[in-house]
Design a protein around this motif. Structure first.
Motif, PDB file in Angstrom:
ATOM      1  N   LEU A  78     -13.636  -2.525  -1.926  1.00 11.43           N
ATOM      2  CA  LEU A  78     -12.216  -2.856  -1.867  1.00 11.43           C
ATOM      3  C   LEU A  78     -11.414  -1.756  -2.543  1.00 11.43           C
ATOM      4  O   LEU A  78     -11.875  -1.132  -3.497  1.00 11.43           O
ATOM      5  CB  LEU A  78     -11.957  -4.194  -2.575  1.00 11.43           C
ATOM      6  CG  LEU A  78     -12.809  -5.376  -2.106  1.00 11.43           C
ATOM      7  CD1 LEU A  78     -12.544  -6.589  -2.987  1.00 11.43           C
ATOM      8  CD2 LEU A  78     -12.531  -5.691  -0.650  1.00 11.43           C
ATOM      9  N   THR A  79     -10.207  -1.521  -2.051  1.00 12.40           N
ATOM     10  CA  THR A  79      -9.294  -0.564  -2.661  1.00 12.40           C
ATOM     11  C   THR A  79      -8.253  -1.345  -3.447  1.00 12.40           C
ATOM     12  O   THR A  79      -7.537  -2.175  -2.882  1.00 12.40           O
ATOM     13  CB  THR A  79      -8.608   0.303  -1.587  1.00 12.40           C
ATOM     14  OG1 THR A  79      -9.624   0.966  -0.824  1.00 12.40           O
ATOM     15  CG2 THR A  79      -7.686   1.326  -2.214  1.00 12.40           C
ATOM     16  N   ASN A  80      -8.216  -1.096  -4.737  1.00 12.16           N
ATOM     17  CA  ASN A  80      -7.260  -1.774  -5.610  1.00 12.16           C
ATOM     18  C   ASN A  80      -5.872  -1.154  -5.470  1.00 12.16           C
ATOM     19  O   ASN A  80      -5.721  -0.065  -4.918  1.00 12.16           O
ATOM     20  CB  ASN A  80      -7.751  -1.705  -7.062  1.00 12.16           C
ATOM     21  CG  ASN A  80      -9.144  -2.310  -7.207  1.00 12.16           C
ATOM     22  OD1 ASN A  80      -9.405  -3.417  -6.744  1.00 12.16           O
ATOM     23  ND2 ASN A  80     -10.044  -1.565  -7.822  1.00 12.16           N
ATOM     24  N   LYS A  81      -4.860  -1.851  -5.958  1.00  6.23           N
ATOM     25  CA  LYS A  81      -3.477  -1.368  -5.820  1.00  6.23           C
ATOM     26  C   LYS A  81      -3.272   0.007  -6.445  1.00  6.23           C
ATOM     27  O   LYS A  81      -2.442   0.780  -5.986  1.00  6.23           O
ATOM     28  CB  LYS A  81      -2.508  -2.377  -6.419  1.00  6.23           C
ATOM     29  CG  LYS A  81      -2.446  -3.637  -5.597  1.00  6.23           C
ATOM     30  CD  LYS A  81      -1.419  -4.603  -6.093  1.00  6.23           C
ATOM     31  CE  LYS A  81      -1.551  -5.874  -5.270  1.00  6.23           C
ATOM     32  NZ  LYS A  81      -0.360  -6.587  -5.059  1.00  6.23           N
ATOM     33  N   ASP A  82      -4.046   0.329  -7.485  1.00  3.92           N
ATOM     34  CA  ASP A  82      -3.914   1.638  -8.137  1.00  3.92           C
ATOM     35  C   ASP A  82      -4.728   2.724  -7.428  1.00  3.92           C
ATOM     36  O   ASP A  82      -4.780   3.867  -7.872  1.00  3.92           O
ATOM     37  CB  ASP A  82      -4.314   1.545  -9.612  1.00  3.92           C
ATOM     38  CG  ASP A  82      -5.785   1.215  -9.829  1.00  3.92           C
ATOM     39  OD1 ASP A  82      -6.540   1.081  -8.843  1.00  3.92           O
ATOM     40  OD2 ASP A  82      -6.185   1.087 -11.009  1.00  3.92           O
ATOM     41  N   GLY A  83      -5.394   2.358  -6.326  1.00  5.39           N
ATOM     42  CA  GLY A  83      -6.174   3.324  -5.557  1.00  5.39           C
ATOM     43  C   GLY A  83      -7.643   3.369  -5.946  1.00  5.39           C
ATOM     44  O   GLY A  83      -8.442   3.980  -5.239  1.00  5.39           O
ATOM     45  N   SER A  84      -8.005   2.737  -7.054  1.00  3.41           N
ATOM     46  CA  SER A  84      -9.413   2.714  -7.457  1.00  3.41           C
ATOM     47  C   SER A  84     -10.197   1.779  -6.537  1.00  3.41           C
ATOM     48  O   SER A  84      -9.618   0.937  -5.850  1.00  3.41           O
ATOM     49  CB  SER A  84      -9.539   2.271  -8.918  1.00  3.41           C
ATOM     50  OG  SER A  84      -9.095   0.931  -9.062  1.00  3.41           O
ATOM     51  N   LYS A  85     -11.490   1.952  -6.541  1.00  5.81           N
ATOM     52  CA  LYS A  85     -12.364   1.148  -5.683  1.00  5.81           C
ATOM     53  C   LYS A  85     -13.160   0.162  -6.534  1.00  5.81           C
ATOM     54  O   LYS A  85     -13.505   0.446  -7.671  1.00  5.81           O
ATOM     55  CB  LYS A  85     -13.357   2.037  -4.927  1.00  5.81           C
ATOM     56  CG  LYS A  85     -12.725   3.150  -4.121  1.00  5.81           C
ATOM     57  CD  LYS A  85     -12.250   2.667  -2.801  1.00  5.81           C
ATOM     58  CE  LYS A  85     -11.753   3.853  -1.983  1.00  5.81           C
ATOM     59  NZ  LYS A  85     -11.143   3.481  -0.761  1.00  5.81           N
ATOM     60  N   SER A  86     -13.440  -0.989  -5.949  1.00  2.00           N
ATOM     61  CA  SER A  86     -14.324  -1.960  -6.582  1.00  2.00           C
ATOM     62  C   SER A  86     -15.246  -2.523  -5.521  1.00  2.00           C
ATOM     63  O   SER A  86     -14.968  -2.425  -4.318  1.00  2.00           O
ATOM     64  CB  SER A  86     -13.523  -3.068  -7.264  1.00  2.00           C
ATOM     65  OG  SER A  86     -12.727  -3.761  -6.331  1.00  2.00           O
ATOM     66  N   LYS A  87     -16.350  -3.083  -5.962  1.00  2.00           N
ATOM     67  CA  LYS A  87     -17.326  -3.639  -5.033  1.00  2.00           C
ATOM     68  C   LYS A  87     -17.535  -5.115  -5.326  1.00  2.00           C
ATOM     69  O   LYS A  87     -17.517  -5.539  -6.480  1.00  2.00           O
ATOM     70  CB  LYS A  87     -18.651  -2.891  -5.138  1.00  2.00           C
ATOM     71  CG  LYS A  87     -18.510  -1.433  -4.717  1.00  2.00           C
ATOM     72  CD  LYS A  87     -19.850  -0.762  -4.550  1.00  2.00           C
ATOM     73  CE  LYS A  87     -19.715   0.706  -4.221  1.00  2.00           C
ATOM     74  NZ  LYS A  87     -19.220   0.987  -2.914  1.00  2.00           N
ATOM     75  N   VAL A  88     -17.686  -5.889  -4.259  1.00  2.00           N
ATOM     76  CA  VAL A  88     -17.940  -7.317  -4.369  1.00  2.00           C
ATOM     77  C   VAL A  88     -19.189  -7.626  -3.558  1.00  2.00           C
ATOM     78  O   VAL A  88     -19.237  -7.331  -2.356  1.00  2.00           O
ATOM     79  CB  VAL A  88     -16.751  -8.150  -3.840  1.00  2.00           C
ATOM     80  CG1 VAL A  88     -17.080  -9.630  -3.843  1.00  2.00           C
ATOM     81  CG2 VAL A  88     -15.496  -7.863  -4.630  1.00  2.00           C
ATOM     82  N   ASP A  89     -20.192  -8.188  -4.216  1.00  2.00           N
ATOM     83  CA  ASP A  89     -21.406  -8.617  -3.536  1.00  2.00           C
ATOM     84  C   ASP A  89     -21.240 -10.074  -3.134  1.00  2.00           C
ATOM     85  O   ASP A  89     -20.813 -10.903  -3.947  1.00  2.00           O
ATOM     86  CB  ASP A  89     -22.626  -8.466  -4.453  1.00  2.00           C
ATOM     87  CG  ASP A  89     -22.941  -7.014  -4.746  1.00  2.00           C
ATOM     88  OD1 ASP A  89     -22.891  -6.204  -3.807  1.00  2.00           O
ATOM     89  OD2 ASP A  89     -23.232  -6.697  -5.911  1.00  2.00           O
TER      90      ASP A  89
END
Length: 166
Positions: free
Chosen positions: A128-139
């Motif tokens: 996922l792309t967060n509002k600040d542009g960073s990425k996160s992952k969800v399993d």
């Protein structure tokens, strides 16, 4: 006879392209077999996830909702509401797509129930792309139940839930 069958395949293929459902190959397969349903392969069911993931990439909630049957049930990952209407599914995906999700299958088990029904269940991961542009992952765990209606393979039940910690 051959010309008539090819014309039927071309017309069915054009209808698929206009409606955005099914695939030309799936339509041609049904038409060429004289309207009889041919056996479905695990590869065909695997491709349905790729189609769904590609629809997510468009950012268009309507396009994603088009992949679900009118009477489908969606138990989504990041909502406590069960979505049983097209409007409910569009609403869910409208918000989910804001994070530009990209899914990747980690493990899957496909069960072909009949020529017209199959289940794809397993584990997937979303980037996922967060509002600040960073990425996160969800399993998450998933189950897609597909049904062929006419020439289109549609999702009739989709359950997704975060993988429990530990």
């Amino acid at each position: 006879m051959r010309r008539t069958r090819l014309a039927g395949v071309a017309i069915a293929g054009a209808a698929v392209l206009v409606t955005g459902t099914g695939t030309v190959a799936g339509t041609a397969q049904a038409v060429e077999s004289g309207g009889r349903r041919s056996a479905v392969s695990k590869a065909r069911i695997e491709a349905l996830f790729d189609r769904w993931n590609a629809a997510l990439a468009t950012g268009n909630a309507q396009r994603v909702a088009d992949l679900y049957a009118r009477d489908a049930v969606l138990l989504p990952t990041v909502s406590s509401k069960i979505r049983t209407t097209r409007a409910g599914r569009v609403d869910y995906f409208k918000h989910f797509l804001e994070s530009k999700p990209v899914g990747r299958i980690q493990q899957r088990h496909i069960k072909i129930l009949s020529r017209d029904d199959a289940i794809d269940t397993g584990l997937y991961q979303f980037t996922l792309t967060n509002k600040d542009g960073s990425k996160s992952k969800v399993d998450a765990r998933y189950t897609f139940v597909y049904e062929r209606r006419g020439s289109a393979w549609l999702i009739v039940n989709h359950h997704s839930s975060a993988v429990p910690a530990g």
